[in-house]
Design a protein around this motif. Structure first.
Motif, PDB file in Angstrom:
ATOM      1  N   UNK A  15       0.847  -1.199   0.000  1.00  0.00           N
ATOM      2  CA  UNK A  15       0.000   0.000   0.000  1.00  0.00           C
ATOM      3  C   UNK A  15       0.879   1.244   0.000  1.00  0.00           C
ATOM      4  N   UNK A  16       1.927   1.228   0.804  1.00  0.00           N
ATOM      5  CA  UNK A  16       2.879   2.349   0.854  1.00  0.00           C
ATOM      6  C   UNK A  16       3.483   2.590  -0.524  1.00  0.00           C
ATOM      7  N   UNK A  17       3.892   1.518  -1.184  1.00  0.00           N
ATOM      8  CA  UNK A  17       4.469   1.630  -2.526  1.00  0.00           C
ATOM      9  C   UNK A  17       3.449   2.160  -3.519  1.00  0.00           C
ATOM     10  N   UNK A  18       2.219   1.678  -3.431  1.00  0.00           N
ATOM     11  CA  UNK A  18       1.159   2.149  -4.327  1.00  0.00           C
ATOM     12  C   UNK A  18       0.906   3.644  -4.141  1.00  0.00           C
ATOM     13  N   UNK A  27       3.131  10.253  -5.750  1.00  0.00           N
ATOM     14  CA  UNK A  27       4.497  10.760  -5.545  1.00  0.00           C
ATOM     15  C   UNK A  27       4.658  11.371  -4.151  1.00  0.00           C
ATOM     16  N   UNK A  28       4.086  10.653  -3.172  1.00  0.00           N
ATOM     17  CA  UNK A  28       4.156  11.052  -1.773  1.00  0.00           C
ATOM     18  C   UNK A  28       4.761   9.880  -1.008  1.00  0.00           C
ATOM     19  N   UNK A  29       5.663  10.169  -0.104  1.00  0.00           N
ATOM     20  CA  UNK A  29       6.316   9.118   0.660  1.00  0.00           C
ATOM     21  C   UNK A  29       5.627   8.947   2.011  1.00  0.00           C
ATOM     22  N   UNK A  30       5.141   7.752   2.271  1.00  0.00           N
ATOM     23  CA  UNK A  30       4.550   7.393   3.557  1.00  0.00           C
ATOM     24  C   UNK A  30       5.413   6.321   4.192  1.00  0.00           C
ATOM     25  N   UNK A  31       5.405   6.239   5.502  1.00  0.00           N
ATOM     26  CA  UNK A  31       6.015   5.099   6.184  1.00  0.00           C
ATOM     27  C   UNK A  31       4.972   3.991   6.198  1.00  0.00           C
ATOM     28  N   UNK A  32       5.402   2.781   6.538  1.00  0.00           N
ATOM     29  CA  UNK A  32       4.458   1.667   6.638  1.00  0.00           C
ATOM     30  C   UNK A  32       3.408   1.989   7.708  1.00  0.00           C
ATOM     31  N   UNK A  33       3.862   2.550   8.843  1.00  0.00           N
ATOM     32  CA  UNK A  33       2.942   2.907   9.924  1.00  0.00           C
ATOM     33  C   UNK A  33       1.991   4.013   9.476  1.00  0.00           C
ATOM     34  N   UNK A  34       2.519   4.968   8.718  1.00  0.00           N
ATOM     35  CA  UNK A  34       1.678   6.053   8.212  1.00  0.00           C
ATOM     36  C   UNK A  34       0.621   5.543   7.259  1.00  0.00           C
ATOM     37  N   UNK A  35       0.987   4.573   6.421  1.00  0.00           N
ATOM     38  CA  UNK A  35       0.012   3.974   5.496  1.00  0.00           C
ATOM     39  C   UNK A  35      -1.081   3.271   6.292  1.00  0.00           C
ATOM     40  N   UNK A  36      -0.692   2.574   7.361  1.00  0.00           N
ATOM     41  CA  UNK A  36      -1.678   1.888   8.200  1.00  0.00           C
ATOM     42  C   UNK A  36      -2.632   2.901   8.847  1.00  0.00           C
ATOM     43  N   UNK A  37      -2.093   3.993   9.398  1.00  0.00           N
ATOM     44  CA  UNK A  37      -2.946   4.999  10.034  1.00  0.00           C
ATOM     45  C   UNK A  37      -3.902   5.617   9.022  1.00  0.00           C
ATOM     46  N   UNK A  38      -3.410   5.862   7.807  1.00  0.00           N
ATOM     47  CA  UNK A  38      -4.251   6.429   6.755  1.00  0.00           C
ATOM     48  C   UNK A  38      -5.406   5.484   6.429  1.00  0.00           C
ATOM     49  N   UNK A  39      -5.102   4.214   6.237  1.00  0.00           N
ATOM     50  CA  UNK A  39      -6.146   3.234   5.914  1.00  0.00           C
ATOM     51  C   UNK A  39      -7.142   3.102   7.057  1.00  0.00           C
ATOM     52  N   UNK A  40      -6.630   3.017   8.267  1.00  0.00           N
ATOM     53  CA  UNK A  40      -7.490   2.851   9.447  1.00  0.00           C
ATOM     54  C   UNK A  40      -8.429   4.041   9.614  1.00  0.00           C
TER      55      UNK A  40
END
Length: 160
Positions: free
Chosen positions: A86-89, A95-108
């Motif tokens: 998801x982070x890679x997608x 063209x925005x860099x998220x951390x794995x934790x940030x991607x999780x918080x966004x989805x949640x």
């Protein structure tokens, strides 16, 4: 949470009690109480995230559409979305860099939840398992014989 703390400040609750009830540190409660005394309820309100802004509503909508298409549509070999994927997608699309934790918080934050697929053997036979549970298990788990005097290891003969 901070406004709930204000209600407890007004009712005279101690910092320790408030921290335990809200599951935060006592230091946070002390800081909130000081801000409340100095600036009132407005001083306690959260100022928002100090980080850069997240994805826009349109970007979130597009991300959800792409997630629904599945990982295969985006070049992965199987149908599992991982946080790293998801982070890679997000990086590829916006063209925005998220951390794995940030991607999780966004989805949640947008109503997604993690689900782990149940692993089951290919050879599994649900009908055979049900038949075994109904017919064989009751025989295996037969009732114990009723205890007779002197049959238990805990029973000792009466002392004389």
């Amino acid at each position: 949470m901070r406004l709930e703390a204000v209600g407890r400040f007004e009712s005279g609750a101690k910092n320790r009690e408030i921290a335990a009830a809200l599951r935060v540190s006592e230091r946070s409660v002390e800081r909130w109480r000081r801000q409340w005394r100095e600036q009132g309820e407005e001083g306690v309100r959260s100022k928002g995230s100090p980080g850069r802004p997240g994805l826009s509503v349109d970007q979130i909508t597009k991300l959800e559409r792409e997630l629904e298409r599945g990982p295969l549509a985006h070049g992965w070999a199987d149908q599992r979305w991982t946080l790293a994927r998801v982070k890679t997608l997000i990086g590829r699309l916006f063209h925005v860099s998220y951390t794995v934790e940030g991607a999780w918080r966004l989805l949640k934050r947008h109503g997604w939840s993690w689900q782990q697929p149940a692993r089951q053997a290919i050879e599994r036979g649900d009908e055979a398992a049900e038949l075994w549970k109904k017919e064989v298990w009751p025989q295996v788990k037969a009732r114990r014989r009723p205890a007779v005097p002197g049959s238990s290891a805990r029973t000792r003969p009466a002392s004389r």
